[in-house]
Design a protein around this motif. Structure first.
Motif, PDB file in Angstrom:
ATOM      1  N   LEU A  40      66.331  30.738  55.135  1.00 25.37           N
ATOM      2  CA  LEU A  40      65.376  30.239  55.768  1.00 25.37           C
ATOM      3  C   LEU A  40      63.989  29.910  54.789  1.00 25.37           C
ATOM      4  O   LEU A  40      63.431  28.776  54.899  1.00 25.37           O
ATOM      5  N   ARG A  41      63.555  30.837  54.041  1.00 25.71           N
ATOM      6  CA  ARG A  41      62.679  30.542  53.124  1.00 25.71           C
ATOM      7  C   ARG A  41      62.847  29.541  52.043  1.00 25.71           C
ATOM      8  O   ARG A  41      62.111  28.834  51.575  1.00 25.71           O
ATOM      9  N   GLU A  42      63.957  29.370  51.589  1.00 24.56           N
ATOM     10  CA  GLU A  42      64.486  28.495  50.516  1.00 24.56           C
ATOM     11  C   GLU A  42      64.911  27.021  51.044  1.00 24.56           C
ATOM     12  O   GLU A  42      64.357  26.056  50.366  1.00 24.56           O
ATOM     13  N   THR A  43      65.209  26.988  52.329  1.00 25.93           N
ATOM     14  CA  THR A  43      65.306  25.521  52.922  1.00 25.93           C
ATOM     15  C   THR A  43      64.499  25.167  53.512  1.00 25.93           C
ATOM     16  O   THR A  43      64.008  23.840  53.566  1.00 25.93           O
ATOM     17  N   PHE A  44      63.344  25.929  54.307  1.00 23.41           N
ATOM     18  CA  PHE A  44      62.261  25.457  54.980  1.00 23.41           C
ATOM     19  C   PHE A  44      60.850  26.109  54.686  1.00 23.41           C
ATOM     20  O   PHE A  44      60.312  26.783  55.305  1.00 23.41           O
ATOM     21  N   PRO A  45      60.501  25.610  53.547  1.00 22.60           N
ATOM     22  CA  PRO A  45      59.544  26.775  52.910  1.00 22.60           C
ATOM     23  C   PRO A  45      58.080  26.213  53.762  1.00 22.60           C
ATOM     24  O   PRO A  45      57.181  26.896  53.784  1.00 22.60           O
ATOM     25  N   ALA A  46      57.890  25.008  54.367  1.00 24.48           N
ATOM     26  CA  ALA A  46      56.979  24.580  54.969  1.00 24.48           C
ATOM     27  C   ALA A  46      56.648  25.401  56.139  1.00 24.48           C
ATOM     28  O   ALA A  46      55.625  25.398  56.931  1.00 24.48           O
ATOM     29  N   ALA A  47      57.780  25.607  56.841  1.00 27.85           N
ATOM     30  CA  ALA A  47      57.875  26.518  58.279  1.00 27.85           C
ATOM     31  C   ALA A  47      57.431  27.697  58.179  1.00 27.85           C
ATOM     32  O   ALA A  47      56.980  28.460  59.229  1.00 27.85           O
ATOM     33  N   LYS A  48      57.154  28.385  56.835  1.00 23.52           N
ATOM     34  CA  LYS A  48      56.640  29.845  56.594  1.00 23.52           C
ATOM     35  C   LYS A  48      57.195  30.729  57.608  1.00 23.52           C
ATOM     36  O   LYS A  48      56.472  31.497  58.211  1.00 23.52           O
ATOM     37  N   PHE A  49      58.676  31.005  57.433  1.00 29.29           N
ATOM     38  CA  PHE A  49      59.236  32.004  58.257  1.00 29.29           C
ATOM     39  C   PHE A  49      58.898  33.431  57.889  1.00 29.29           C
ATOM     40  O   PHE A  49      58.929  33.538  56.618  1.00 29.29           O
ATOM     41  N   ASP A  61      63.066  38.727  64.817  1.00 32.77           N
ATOM     42  CA  ASP A  61      63.594  38.972  63.507  1.00 32.77           C
ATOM     43  C   ASP A  61      62.837  37.747  62.355  1.00 32.77           C
ATOM     44  O   ASP A  61      62.388  38.447  61.355  1.00 32.77           O
ATOM     45  N   PHE A  62      62.796  36.677  62.975  1.00 34.09           N
ATOM     46  CA  PHE A  62      62.057  35.774  62.235  1.00 34.09           C
ATOM     47  C   PHE A  62      61.584  34.668  62.994  1.00 34.09           C
ATOM     48  O   PHE A  62      61.928  34.339  64.237  1.00 34.09           O
ATOM     49  N   CYS A  63      60.061  34.543  62.696  1.00 29.17           N
ATOM     50  CA  CYS A  63      59.405  33.567  63.312  1.00 29.17           C
ATOM     51  C   CYS A  63      58.496  32.566  62.463  1.00 29.17           C
ATOM     52  O   CYS A  63      58.068  33.006  61.359  1.00 29.17           O
ATOM     53  N   SER A  64      58.639  31.487  62.782  1.00 25.74           N
ATOM     54  CA  SER A  64      57.768  30.371  62.274  1.00 25.74           C
ATOM     55  C   SER A  64      56.563  29.824  63.205  1.00 25.74           C
ATOM     56  O   SER A  64      57.100  29.361  64.427  1.00 25.74           O
ATOM     57  N   HIS A  65      55.241  30.563  62.997  1.00 27.43           N
ATOM     58  CA  HIS A  65      54.253  30.165  64.127  1.00 27.43           C
ATOM     59  C   HIS A  65      53.910  28.877  63.974  1.00 27.43           C
ATOM     60  O   HIS A  65      53.893  28.203  65.168  1.00 27.43           O
ATOM     61  N   SER A  66      54.131  27.868  62.791  1.00 25.84           N
ATOM     62  CA  SER A  66      53.777  26.568  63.047  1.00 25.84           C
ATOM     63  C   SER A  66      54.935  25.832  63.811  1.00 25.84           C
ATOM     64  O   SER A  66      54.411  24.721  64.299  1.00 25.84           O
TER      65      SER A  66
END
Length: 142
Positions: A40-49, A61-66
């Motif tokens: 998640l972090r490597e593929t979607f850095p802008a989502a800030k999981f 487990d994992f959350c992207s507030h944005s």
């Protein structure tokens, strides 16, 4: 009370043991959770999981507030306690989040497929359009 305590957020009203439990959950991550977090972090850095995020009386487990997106990696115990998962999902959706669930074996055996499914559910600015491109220093060869 401090001046900014008047408008407490839901996060500030979490149960007392939450701040102690969250780091324990992060330290004791399963192999599935570690792989998915890295993906998640490597593929979607802008989502800030974020990992093991307290939400009400639950931990996700994992959350992207944005992106208002929650990702859950489910093991076999979730097949047994489906009603509890349904209750959690209703609560989280009531908070404005979309919840996606993946079985642990799917994450371990087909991480690329899981990531592709998640990408299809992220708002488009977060999947790469319009965002700044990151480059590692010294990687001019591309």
């Amino acid at each position: 009370m401090r001046g900014n305590d008047a408008g407490l957020t839901k996060r500030q009203l979490l149960p007392a043991n939450t701040t102690a439990r969250a780091p324990d959950l992060r330290r004791n991550a399963t192999e599935t959770e570690k792989r998915l977090l890295r993906g998640l972090r490597e593929t979607f850095p802008a989502a800030k999981f974020r990992f093991q995020v307290p939400m009400g009386r639950f931990f996700v487990d994992f959350c992207s507030h944005s992106a208002k997106l929650i990702i859950e990696a489910d093991g076999g115990q979730h097949a047994i306690d489906a009603e509890n998962d349904a209750r959690r999902t209703r609560f989280l959706e009531g908070e404005g989040y979309r919840v996606m669930r993946f079985w642990n074996n799917d994450v371990l055996e087909n991480l690329d497929g899981v990531i592709t499914t998640i990408a299809a559910n992220l708002p488009s600015p977060l999947v790469g359009e319009g965002g700044a491109k990151r480059r590692m220093r010294g990687s001019d060869s591309e």
